[in-house]
Scaffold this active site. Sequence first.
Site, PDB file in Angstrom:
ATOM      1  N   ARG A  59      35.883  28.338 -39.271  1.00 41.95           N
ATOM      2  CA  ARG A  59      34.620  28.225 -39.150  1.00 41.95           C
ATOM      3  C   ARG A  59      33.678  29.437 -40.071  1.00 41.95           C
ATOM      4  NH1 ARG A  59      31.355  29.601 -35.559  1.00 41.95           N
ATOM      5  NH2 ARG A  59      32.204  29.693 -33.688  1.00 41.95           N
ATOM      6  N   TYR A 112      15.787  16.392 -54.591  1.00 41.80           N
ATOM      7  CA  TYR A 112      16.968  15.473 -53.755  1.00 41.80           C
ATOM      8  C   TYR A 112      16.203  14.597 -52.898  1.00 41.80           C
ATOM      9  CZ  TYR A 112      20.602  13.444 -51.492  1.00 41.80           C
ATOM     10  OH  TYR A 112      21.684  13.249 -51.160  1.00 41.80           O
ATOM     11  N   ASP A 184      18.163  24.809 -57.378  1.00 39.91           N
ATOM     12  CA  ASP A 184      19.751  23.047 -57.279  1.00 39.91           C
ATOM     13  C   ASP A 184      19.360  23.311 -58.740  1.00 39.91           C
ATOM     14  OD1 ASP A 184      20.777  21.454 -57.110  1.00 39.91           O
ATOM     15  OD2 ASP A 184      19.924  20.270 -55.424  1.00 39.91           O
ATOM     16  N   LYS A 209      29.390  16.758 -56.481  1.00 43.65           N
ATOM     17  CA  LYS A 209      29.141  16.114 -57.649  1.00 43.65           C
ATOM     18  C   LYS A 209      29.701  16.599 -58.687  1.00 43.65           C
ATOM     19  CE  LYS A 209      26.444  14.236 -54.821  1.00 43.65           C
ATOM     20  NZ  LYS A 209      24.203  14.562 -54.874  1.00 43.65           N
TER      21      LYS A 209
HETATM   22  C1  LIG Z   1      23.300  14.763 -53.513  1.00 45.20           C
HETATM   23  C2  LIG Z   1      22.431  16.051 -53.676  1.00 45.20           C
HETATM   24  C3  LIG Z   1      22.789  17.177 -52.965  1.00 45.20           C
HETATM   25  C4  LIG Z   1      22.976  16.838 -51.490  1.00 45.20           C
HETATM   26  O1  LIG Z   1      23.859  17.238 -51.739  1.00 45.20           O
HETATM   27  P1  LIG Z   1      25.279  16.616 -50.497  1.00 45.20           P
HETATM   28  O2  LIG Z   1      26.789  17.380 -50.734  1.00 45.20           O
HETATM   29  O3  LIG Z   1      24.780  15.089 -50.892  1.00 45.20           O
HETATM   30  O4  LIG Z   1      24.999  16.716 -48.686  1.00 45.20           O
HETATM   31  C5  LIG Z   1      21.276  18.017 -52.902  1.00 45.20           C
HETATM   32  N1  LIG Z   1      20.563  17.661 -54.496  1.00 45.20           N
HETATM   33  C6  LIG Z   1      21.376  17.413 -55.324  1.00 45.20           C
HETATM   34  C7  LIG Z   1      19.975  17.701 -57.022  1.00 45.20           C
HETATM   35  C8  LIG Z   1      21.961  15.897 -55.442  1.00 45.20           C
HETATM   36  O5  LIG Z   1      22.022  15.320 -56.359  1.00 45.20           O
END
Ligand SMILES: *Cc1c(COP(=O)(O)O)cnc(C)c1O
Length: 392
Positions: A59, A112, A184, A209
Amino acid sequence: MNKTQPSIDTLAVWAGEDEYLLQGATQVPVVHSVSYGYDDTEQWLRVALGQEPGHIYSRNTNPTVQVFEEKVRLLEGAEAATSASTGMGIISSVLFTFLSPGDRIVSIKDTYGGTNKIFTEFLPRFQIEVTLCDTTDHEAIEAEVSKGCTILYLESPTNPTVKIIDIQRLVRAGHKAGAIVIVDNTFATPINQNPLQLGADLVLHSATKFLGGHADALGGIVCGPKSLVEQVFHFREINGATLHPMAAYLLLRGMKTLHLRIRQQNENALEIARFLESHPKIERVFYPGLESHENHSIARRQMSGFGGVMSFTLKEESFDAVSKLLGRLQYAHSAANLGAVETVVGPPATTSHVECTPEEREAMGIPESLIRYSVGIENPQDLIADLSQALG
Ligand SMILES: *Cc1c(COP(=O)(O)O)cnc(C)c1O
């Protein structure tokens, strides 16, 4: 590895792996062990106290997960990195690490959808004041930041209307106010944009992504100075949103082709955005690589490529027209994802902003007829032919 600083292409392939290759294996093992045994109790104690490298319990840390963190850390040029089970896992860990009751956070309206939910639904319950500004109104953001805040939270390009904000400019405002500036970087990836070099304190990703790129594993990661990342790690090891070693392995494998994929996606997206922009049935195309994009000049300055995601609206403004188009596309999954090797399409109502009501989406400036198009690594001419027949 060569002692001179290797290029990002070479780092994507090699970085972080040496130390963990086992008995001559050329690939990193998936370490499925929950715990790590010690014959020497003194050594066990030193590892547990962080006086010696090693693992205690998965963990907290795990060898496969550690290689993934190390690779992203080197690609982002950061001092430290720590991961979580998903992008939202790392975003919520970061926010709850640094925010306390009475604090204030300034951000933008176009983050997001899940991040926006934390801002609007959860943080206020803990008496944390959240101020969300119009995404591209730099003056308004600077004015709010100058009133004082603990965190300035940015995202660029944004999801799904692919807006661009001037990171360097807002970092200056954030630091003047003594805030931690977080970016982000999911849409850009370290191949196209380096927020830390632009002055940000922390850069984070949904590794689900582009980093992974194959739509087969969830993950999240944050990079920055050790002093900040250590605090996030400590909260995440306690909240338990740990990245699974199998997911870490899949993300690592995906990342070996990150530079190749992103370059192809940059090229494909620009070509397709230009095609859509000139198509009679298209109302508007949102893509930072287009001269018509409202912040194209900022994008040119702070990005080395414009990414694989665009969105567009149809002249025929109905959800029905959107559904018909999606149904006709042959080379695109209609799905809630982006950044994969396959092209993926979807309206925000079922993807990035599925958690929001139509009224909330309207307030965020997201038209119901908007289609997000995340370009894969297919041949761009095939994708253009596919869009052409679907629109016709
Ligand atoms: C998809 C996404 C997230 C969240 O990510 P998860 O892996 O689905 O929790 C955060 N920021 C952006 C810009 C995203 O495209």
